[in-house]
Structure formats: C-alpha cells, structure tokens
Design a protein around this motif. Structure first.
Motif, PDB file in Angstrom:
ATOM      1  N   MET A   1       0.774  -1.207   0.000  1.00 30.36           N
ATOM      2  CA  MET A   1       0.000   0.000   0.000  1.00 30.36           C
ATOM      3  C   MET A   1       0.823   1.284   0.000  1.00 30.36           C
ATOM      4  N   PRO A   2       1.999   1.300   0.555  1.00 28.38           N
ATOM      5  CA  PRO A   2       2.522   2.625   0.867  1.00 28.38           C
ATOM      6  C   PRO A   2       3.233   3.343  -0.271  1.00 28.38           C
ATOM      7  N   GLU A   3       2.648   4.360  -0.771  1.00 29.88           N
ATOM      8  CA  GLU A   3       3.286   5.302  -1.672  1.00 29.88           C
ATOM      9  C   GLU A   3       3.083   6.677  -1.067  1.00 29.88           C
ATOM     10  N   LEU A   4       3.767   7.623  -1.633  1.00 36.83           N
ATOM     11  CA  LEU A   4       3.690   9.014  -1.201  1.00 36.83           C
ATOM     12  C   LEU A   4       2.502   9.407  -0.298  1.00 36.83           C
ATOM     13  N   ALA A   5       1.313   9.338  -0.867  1.00 34.49           N
ATOM     14  CA  ALA A   5       0.154   9.832  -0.135  1.00 34.49           C
ATOM     15  C   ALA A   5      -0.200   8.951   1.059  1.00 34.49           C
ATOM     16  N   GLU A   6      -0.025   7.644   0.904  1.00 36.28           N
ATOM     17  CA  GLU A   6      -0.321   6.742   2.004  1.00 36.28           C
ATOM     18  C   GLU A   6       0.702   6.892   3.123  1.00 36.28           C
ATOM     19  N   VAL A   7       1.930   7.223   2.739  1.00 37.81           N
ATOM     20  CA  VAL A   7       2.973   7.436   3.742  1.00 37.81           C
ATOM     21  C   VAL A   7       2.659   8.692   4.552  1.00 37.81           C
ATOM     22  N   GLU A   8       2.248   9.724   3.867  1.00 36.86           N
ATOM     23  CA  GLU A   8       1.845  10.961   4.537  1.00 36.86           C
ATOM     24  C   GLU A   8       0.662  10.680   5.480  1.00 36.86           C
ATOM     25  N   TYR A   9      -0.237   9.875   5.000  1.00 36.57           N
ATOM     26  CA  TYR A   9      -1.383   9.492   5.829  1.00 36.57           C
ATOM     27  C   TYR A   9      -0.926   8.723   7.072  1.00 36.57           C
ATOM     28  N   SER A  10      -0.008   7.771   6.854  1.00 35.82           N
ATOM     29  CA  SER A  10       0.488   6.953   7.961  1.00 35.82           C
ATOM     30  C   SER A  10       1.198   7.803   9.015  1.00 35.82           C
ATOM     31  N   ARG A  11       2.018   8.704   8.537  1.00 38.10           N
ATOM     32  CA  ARG A  11       2.758   9.573   9.455  1.00 38.10           C
ATOM     33  C   ARG A  11       1.804  10.276  10.420  1.00 38.10           C
ATOM     34  N   LYS A  12       0.698  10.722   9.885  1.00 43.11           N
ATOM     35  CA  LYS A  12      -0.249  11.470  10.718  1.00 43.11           C
ATOM     36  C   LYS A  12      -0.950  10.593  11.752  1.00 43.11           C
ATOM     37  N   GLN A  13      -0.918   9.293  11.518  1.00 41.42           N
ATOM     38  CA  GLN A  13      -1.611   8.402  12.448  1.00 41.42           C
ATOM     39  C   GLN A  13      -1.032   8.458  13.854  1.00 41.42           C
ATOM     40  N   TRP A  14       0.240   8.848  13.933  1.00 41.89           N
ATOM     41  CA  TRP A  14       0.865   8.947  15.271  1.00 41.89           C
ATOM     42  C   TRP A  14       0.755  10.342  15.866  1.00 41.89           C
ATOM     43  N   ASN A  15       0.095  11.257  15.156  1.00 46.38           N
ATOM     44  CA  ASN A  15      -0.036  12.627  15.663  1.00 46.38           C
ATOM     45  C   ASN A  15      -0.603  12.738  17.079  1.00 46.38           C
ATOM     46  N   PRO A  16      -1.549  11.878  17.444  1.00 44.46           N
ATOM     47  CA  PRO A  16      -2.077  11.990  18.809  1.00 44.46           C
ATOM     48  C   PRO A  16      -1.000  11.836  19.880  1.00 44.46           C
ATOM     49  N   GLY A  17       0.151  11.288  19.502  1.00 44.86           N
ATOM     50  CA  GLY A  17       1.217  11.089  20.485  1.00 44.86           C
ATOM     51  C   GLY A  17       2.173  12.269  20.597  1.00 44.86           C
ATOM     52  N   ILE A  18       1.989  13.275  19.772  1.00 46.60           N
ATOM     53  CA  ILE A  18       2.911  14.418  19.813  1.00 46.60           C
ATOM     54  C   ILE A  18       2.760  15.157  21.150  1.00 46.60           C
ATOM     55  N   GLY A  19       3.901  15.395  21.782  1.00 45.00           N
ATOM     56  CA  GLY A  19       3.888  16.049  23.094  1.00 45.00           C
ATOM     57  C   GLY A  19       3.821  15.061  24.254  1.00 45.00           C
ATOM     58  N   GLU A  20       3.625  13.793  23.952  1.00 43.96           N
ATOM     59  CA  GLU A  20       3.512  12.768  24.994  1.00 43.96           C
ATOM     60  C   GLU A  20       4.857  12.063  25.213  1.00 43.96           C
ATOM     61  N   ILE A  21       5.056  11.604  26.433  1.00 44.01           N
ATOM     62  CA  ILE A  21       6.308  10.914  26.760  1.00 44.01           C
ATOM     63  C   ILE A  21       6.144   9.400  26.598  1.00 44.01           C
ATOM     64  N   VAL A  22       7.149   8.786  26.053  1.00 42.31           N
ATOM     65  CA  VAL A  22       7.141   7.327  25.904  1.00 42.31           C
ATOM     66  C   VAL A  22       7.516   6.700  27.241  1.00 42.31           C
ATOM     67  N   ARG A  23       6.597   5.973  27.819  1.00 45.00           N
ATOM     68  CA  ARG A  23       6.861   5.403  29.145  1.00 45.00           C
ATOM     69  C   ARG A  23       7.462   4.002  29.046  1.00 45.00           C
ATOM     70  N   GLU A  24       7.066   3.321  27.995  1.00 45.09           N
ATOM     71  CA  GLU A  24       7.585   1.959  27.826  1.00 45.09           C
ATOM     72  C   GLU A  24       7.669   1.646  26.339  1.00 45.09           C
ATOM     73  N   VAL A  25       8.736   0.939  25.944  1.00 44.67           N
ATOM     74  CA  VAL A  25       8.895   0.544  24.542  1.00 44.67           C
ATOM     75  C   VAL A  25       8.864  -0.973  24.473  1.00 44.67           C
ATOM     76  N   ARG A  26       8.014  -1.487  23.593  1.00 43.59           N
ATOM     77  CA  ARG A  26       7.958  -2.942  23.378  1.00 43.59           C
ATOM     78  C   ARG A  26       8.468  -3.235  21.973  1.00 43.59           C
ATOM     79  N   THR A  27       9.296  -4.259  21.840  1.00 47.72           N
ATOM     80  CA  THR A  27       9.836  -4.624  20.526  1.00 47.72           C
ATOM     81  C   THR A  27       9.772  -6.139  20.343  1.00 47.72           C
ATOM     82  N   HIS A  28      10.015  -6.555  19.114  1.00 48.38           N
ATOM     83  CA  HIS A  28      10.242  -7.974  18.837  1.00 48.38           C
ATOM     84  C   HIS A  28      11.700  -8.112  18.441  1.00 48.38           C
ATOM     85  N   PRO A  29      12.565  -8.419  19.394  1.00 44.86           N
ATOM     86  CA  PRO A  29      14.009  -8.387  19.165  1.00 44.86           C
ATOM     87  C   PRO A  29      14.472  -9.198  17.972  1.00 44.86           C
TER      88      PRO A  29
END
Length: 268
Positions: free
Chosen positions: A1-29
């Motif tokens: 799916m990801p081309e230019l416009a979809e990437v721009e769309y995806s980037r905005k999906q994390w906007n609600p987190g702007i200004g918030e502190i990351v308290r915990e990070v989970r990964t799949h090592p």
DNA sequence: GGAGATGTTTCAAG
DNA sequence: GCTTGAAACATCTC
C-alpha cells in the motif's frame, strides 16, 4: 500500500502522540525490522523521551523525539502505523510499540519489508541521510531539468520502471507509476531513451500533478480516489479504461517484476 | 499447493 | 566507476 500519499497518511496516524512521553517501549528483538539497529538500542533510546514532530519524504518517515532522537521508518509493502488504547492486546506482527500515558503508538508489518532506524544526535539536526534525500516530486527542487537528466541517464529502462526509482521520484510506487504513464498515453514499457522531448516534459508534468492530486485525495481520512483514475479500475479482472469514449479492456502484465496495468488502446 | 502482493536491496554481468 | 536486470527477502491470501 505505501506510496507518497499513504505514507503521509500513515505519518499522521501517530499525531495523537505528539507532546507525549514514551513510558515503555515494546519490541520484537528477533524481527527482521531490527536489521539496522538492535531492538534493545531502540528500547533504551526512546524510553522517557517525548514525541516532538514527524515528517514524511517520499516513502520515508521521520519521527523526532526530545533530546535529539530520530526514529526513521519505512513501511515496506505491508507496514502500518496506528494508535491504540492501552488495553489492546499485543499481536504477533507488532514490531514496535510506544506506550504513553493513555495510548500506544504501534508499528506493525507482517511481511517485514519495513525498516526502522534510530539515531541519537547531539546537535539537534536530523540525520544526514534524511537531509540528502532526493527532491520531493511536489517540491520546487524537482525541476524539469533534473527530471530530463534522470531520464537520459537510463535509456534502456522502461518508463514505468524508471518512475519507480526512488533516487529520481521519491514516493512514486507501483500504482502511481502506472497512473502517470496512463495519464499521458505512453506505454509503460517504452524505453526512456525512446521518449521525445515533449514526452519527457509531459512525464514531468504528470508526475507533479498526480503526486499533488494523490496527497489531496488521500488527505486525512483515506479519501476515495476519483473513478476517472486508472487506479480505481486496475485490479478488477476485465477492468475497463476509464478514459472518456475509450472502453478498452485494460491489460495487466509483469514488467520488470512488478504488476503493470495499462490501456492497449490509449497507450500506444 | 502455487501464484501473487501499492518495495527495496543485493549481486553479477557488461 | 556506471547501468542493467534478475533474484532475494517473509508472510498472508486467493
């Protein structure tokens, strides 16, 4: 799916987190996503930092965190970014989860062609590779001259394949490349070296126009693309060319390893 | 079971 | 050094 416009769309999906502190990070090592940097380094590097801003450039995304941490993301073929409530259960394909006070930012990707980088920088500037990305197709530095030189550099490469080259056309992906060829009535397999100057010019114009139109239509909520675009017909078997008075049946075939769709009547 | 999927990287050859 | 073209990467769906 990801081309230019979809990437721009995806980037905005994390906007609600702007200004918030990351308290915990989970990964799949063990995930392939962490082939550039160990998962532990990402966990350490992002914990207790605030998301400050995000940027998109072609298919690349950059998330800036406080204290000079820069998280680069590429969605590959199947990457997705979204926000979820804290009680959402972790899923197998979640590769990165940033837990904040009341929500979590998630990067999932089942096919794992996506990529993740993290750089910690002292001077507050973005990583050099980010600053050196080729000019965006919607920006002022994507000039006619630059485009013409790029076309002439790869004379044997089919036009459609050329348009997929991120060094020349960052953000253009499979459907946009087909859309460009179709819009200006040039067969996708035309070798770059066989294009006339007028055609090279029309490729430039169409690339700018379709890039801008795609951004506008996908917008903030995945707007529907117009029925007048090739894109909305290309995956249907027996799809019909949407150009006025054409009605020819579209062709789908492999071109240099990518599915390519064109109109045998308009594009000759 | 096989083919195909809106992407990039890598490698070999000229 | 450059361009060219194919294969590899990993998983899910039809």
């Amino acid at each position: 799916m990801p081309e230019l416009a979809e990437v721009e769309y995806s980037r905005k999906q994390w906007n609600p987190g702007i200004g918030e502190i990351v308290r915990e990070v989970r990964t799949h090592p063990k995930s392939r996503i962490y082939r550039e940097i160990p998962a532990v380094a990402v966990e350490k590097g992002l914990t207790n930092r605030a998301l400050v801003a995000s940027y998109a450039h072609g298919k690349q995304m950059m998330f800036e965190f406080s204290g000079g941490a820069w998280l680069g993301l590429h969605l590959g073929m199947t990457g997705k970014l979204f926000v979820a409530e804290l009680d959402r259960k972790e899923e197998k394909r979640d590769h990165l989860i940033l837990r904040m006070k009341e929500q979590q930012l998630i990067f999932s990707d089942y096919r794992m062609f996506g990529k993740l980088t993290l750089e910690l920088r002292d001077d507050g500037s973005p990583p050099p590779w980010w600053q050196e990305l080729p000019p965006q197709t919607t920006g002022p530095d994507f000039t006619k001259k630059r485009h013409a030189a790029f076309v002439k550099r790869f004379p044997k490469t089919p036009l459609k394949t050329l348009l997929l080259d991120q060094r020349g056309y960052p953000g253009i992906g499979n459907w946009m490349a087909d859309e460009i060829c179709w819009r200006i009535s040039i067969p996708p397999h035309t070798r770059s070296g066989e294009l006339t100057d007028a055609q090279i010019d029309s490729v430039w114009k169409a690339t700018r126009q379709i890039s801008r139109d795609a951004l506008k239509h996908v917008g903030d909520n995945w707007g529907v693309l117009p029925k007048s675009w090739l894109m909305t017909h290309r995956w249907k078997d027996g799809g019909i060319c949407p150009r006025k008075h054409c009605k020819a049946e579209l062709i789908r075939a492999d071109l240099r390893g990518r599915t390519t769709c064109w109109c045998p009547s308009c594009q000759r």
